[in-house]
Design a protein around this motif. Structure first.
Motif, PDB file in Angstrom:
ATOM      1  N   LEU A 181       0.826  -1.200   0.000  1.00 34.78           N
ATOM      2  CA  LEU A 181       0.000   0.000   0.000  1.00 34.78           C
ATOM      3  C   LEU A 181       0.867   1.260   0.000  1.00 34.78           C
ATOM      4  N   ALA A 185      -3.071   0.199  -5.459  1.00 34.95           N
ATOM      5  CA  ALA A 185      -2.905   1.275  -4.486  1.00 34.95           C
ATOM      6  C   ALA A 185      -2.558   2.600  -5.136  1.00 34.95           C
ATOM      7  N   THR A 211      -5.166  -5.167   1.053  1.00 35.10           N
ATOM      8  CA  THR A 211      -3.931  -5.943   1.074  1.00 35.10           C
ATOM      9  C   THR A 211      -4.218  -7.365   1.532  1.00 35.10           C
TER      10      THR A 211
END
Length: 751
Positions: free
Chosen positions: A368, A398, A520
């Protein structure tokens, strides 16, 4: 763009060769526990007759073992091999296997998902089938099959395409398949595209095993054998990527093979809270740090040397030491001194293998890039040798807004840091050891890259595959997968480092804001702000103690090495193990840092000025030097005239030193003293001790009174002698005459 070329024949030859590895059931390295089904338990690749599949109750299961060649061009035949496992409910009788070509083309990547997830018979036409029915397959048993496909039967006008196909098995006379599996075929007849540059990053890290740091020599040696020895997960990664384009991200602690010295922590002396004796208590026995045996140390060196040799000359970059969790740290404490130090120690990989290895590629485990993380990571890397992170590996979701096509892996963050966007869909297709075979993953991977290519075939782009931290492959299967990838004409394999710079026609795109927050697959962090502060505090204490030890570097290695491991990413995959190791390390640090201590005892001080004797004990197996004792009275009845100077103490575990402290008693009464130890810069070591002092100052008035009394006694004796007159001695006559008289009397009596 060109049409047919001579490379076609060469491609078919290469593809046929590489698929030989995929037509064999995967081999596996032998592990001490949990062998995967369908893998041969061998340290070398070897053939197995068929993958082992657990039978279903009602459905027949189809397992593909080969597609050769992997790329079709419509000019020859393709052989598809596999096995059929009969259901537990009954045998397969007179069964046939059909290859059905799907009726809907795959134009976007979601089409691939839709095809794979569909259930029931495939909508399309039969392109090929087994030449004759299969022999009867008993319930729960497995039999092989072969389907030969004439490639012209699935031909398409496009220069390249991903073809959806279903492999279906039918009982004799049935119109509905009893089992099916869906996969893809790769089609390419000519080069009408800009090849995709593709790179692969694979982490080489340790497992979350507390026994790697056990004080039991045998347990520790066995754990390190499982971690990096022959047949280990690390070993299989290195073997499976050998000779390929893969770039390995190496955790430096993998090349340590266990702390050189794992200390048994000092046993603190049992001291009562309120001492009731005038002498210090006897110290307990404090075990000394013990290094591994000669055999264990030799085994560690052999493993590490073998690993270093295998890594030498490979595509590498170094992770922070212990694979420190830069994602969690950057989010809550980017200035943390412990993690900054671990980032800086990435350079030890190059030192160990004897080659330069870059350590400035940050790889947050969660993939991320939330607000503030770019600057946080740069803060963590600011004390490294490069002073900054050259790039950050992140997940494409991301940093990508909604888009009809997949962007290039070459990206740049808002503050200018280079980003490398990893494709999560392709990354998830890396073959795993738990897969019966890698054929489905390989065929889907080829299909995914062909559809991705078709989004913008004339635009140069790049793709990154990023394996997870706990990636667990079979070496033979991974090696075959990478060879197939390298042979695909629409893919140009490169090192990860290549993506840090722009290429012709492929310039880095700015990061974008996702339409919704990216997710994630990484487990939640084990590190919090409080835990990071605790690690930093413990590190500060250890460093402070090391400054007063003659061999402070050895002490720091002994007790600091385990502390470093607590900052690792690996504990996300074993949170209970983190807690167990943390409890052990905290106890070790506490015991080690309190082993140098002031021994409390009661003191009766019977003077106005004098010295107070204080005992300091060294419970470590390291000699102490330049230690400071600080004495602070809690009551003005007692004053310290001068603080003692530097103190040296021999190595423990029962070494003591008495220190005299000049004090002045102002008045009688209880006057406790707080005594504690510090380094030269004033950093406290261990806990303070309270010394109860009973002050009874005997001042000058006492001495004057005593002198007067003694004089009066003497004077009284003189006066008495004068008053009594002559002495009794003077009244006695001549002593010699008396003696002669007595002698004469005795003589007469004798006669």
């Amino acid at each position: 763009m060109t049409s047919t070329r001579p490379w076609r024949a060469a491609l078919r030859s290469v593809a046929l060769t590489t698929l030989l590895g995929l037509t064999i059931a995967p081999a596996a390295q032998s592990l001490p526990a949990e062998p995967d089904a369908g893998l041969a338990a061998s340290s070398t690749s070897r053939a197995a007759s068929a993958p082992t599949v657990e039978a279903d109750d009602e459905r027949a299961l189809i397992t593909l073992t080969g597609v050769s060649p992997t790329v079709l061009d419509g000019r020859g035949d393709t052989r598809i091999t596999g096995t059929v496992t009969a259901p537990m409910s009954g045998p397969l009788v007179g069964a046939r296997v059909d290859l059905v070509l799907g009726s809907r083309p795959l134009t976007v990547r979601t089409d691939i998902d839709r095809w794979v997830k569909d259930r029931g018979p495939a909508s399309g036409r039969v392109a090929a089938q087994t030449s004759q029915p299969l022999p009867e397959v008993p319930a729960g048993q497995t039999a092989p099959f072969t389907v030969d496909l004439e490639e012209w039967r699935v031909a398409t006008d496009g220069a390249f395409a991903a073809l959806p196909v279903a492999v279906e098995v039918y009982q004799r006379g049935a119109s509905t398949p009893i089992g099916t599996t869906r996969t893809f075929l790769a089609w390419n007849t000519r080069v009408e595209f800009e090849p995709l540059q593709i790179a692969l990053a694979v982490p080489v890290t340790l497992d979350p095993d507390v026994k790697l740091f056990s004080r039991d020599e045998d347990d520790r040696d066995e754990a390190w054998g499982r971690a990096i020895g022959p047949g280990s997960r690390v070993d299989r990664i290195i073997e499976g990527t050998e000779g390929s384009f893969a770039t390995l991200g190496v955790d430096p602690s993998v090349l340590v093979a266990g702390p050189g010295e794992l200390a048994d922590p000092p046993t603190p002396t049992d001291t009562p809270a309120t001492p009731d004796t005038a002498t210090p208590t006897s110290p307990g026995d404090m075990p000394t740090p013990t290094a591994g045996s000669t055999g264990s140390a030799a085994a560690d060196r052999t493993r590490v040397d073998r690993l270093a040799d295998a890594l030498r000359g490979r595509n590498l970059f170094a992770l922070p030491y212990a694979d420190a969790d830069v994602a969690a740290t950057g989010d809550v404490d980017p200035g943390n001194s412990v993690v900054r130090d671990l980032v800086a120690r990435a350079a030890t990989v190059g030192d160990r293998i004897g080659e330069p290895v870059r350590g400035d590629i940050a790889w947050p485990v969660d993939g991320l890039l939330p607000a503030g993380r770019e600057s946080a990571i740069q803060s963590l890397y600011s004390t490294s040798s490069t002073r900054e992170a050259a790039a950050i590996i992140v997940g494409q979701p991301a940093i990508t807004a909604d888009s009809p096509y997949t962007p290039t892996a070459r990206r740049v963050a808002a503050e200018g840091t280079r980003l490398i966007g990893a494709d999560p869909r392709l990354s998830a297709l890396l073959p795993k050891r738990s897969d019966p075979t890698a054929v489905l993953a390989t065929q889907r991977f080829l299909a995914e890259t062909l559809v991705l290519l078709g989004e913008r075939p004339g635009t140069a782009r790049s793709v990154l595959l990023a394996a997870p931290r706990n990636y667990n492959p079979d070496p033979a299967t991974l090696s075959a997968f990478l060879r197939v990838t390298a042979s695909a004409p629409w893919l140009e394999t490169v090192e990860v480092e290549t993506l840090l710079a722009d290429a012709a026609g492929d310039r880095a795109m700015p990061q974008e804001t996702p339409a919704k927050p990216a997710r994630t697959a990484a487990p939640k962090p084990t590190l919090s702000r409080l835990r990071l502060e605790q690690l930093a505090g413990q590190r500060h204490t250890l460093d402070a103690v090391a400054t007063v030890l003659k061999d402070g570097a050895a002490f720091e290695r002994t007790y600091g090495e385990l502390l470093d491991e607590l900052a690792s990413v690996r504990w996300r995959f074993g949170a209970p193990a983190w807690s167990a190791l943390n409890n052990s390390v905290s106890a070790d640090v506490r015991d080690a840092t309190s082993a140098i201590r002031v021994v409390p005892r009661r003191v009766n001080f019977l003077a106005e000025n004098g010295t107070l004797r204080i005992t300091v004990q060294n419970g470590l197996t390291y000699a102490v030097e330049n230690l400071r004792l600080v004495v602070a009275p809690t009551n003005p009845r007692l004053q310290v005239l001068e603080q003692p100077g530097p103190v040296s103490i021999a190595a423990g575990p029962d070494a003591r030193r008495n220190i005299n402290v000049p004090v002045h008693a102002v008045a009688a009464g209880r006057a406790d003293i707080i005594a504690y130890l510090t380094t030269a810069d004033g950093t406290r070591i261990g806990s303070q001790a309270v010394i109860p002092v009973s002050a009874n100052p005997l001042d000058s008035t006492f001495y004057w009174i005593g002198g007067v009394l003694a004089g009066l006694v003497l004077l009284a004796g003189v006066i008495r002698a004068v008053v009594k007159g002559k002495s009794r001695i003077e009244e006695i006559g001549d002593l010699d005459t008396i003696a002669k008289r007595d002698e004469a009397a005795q003589h007469r009596n004798a006669r």
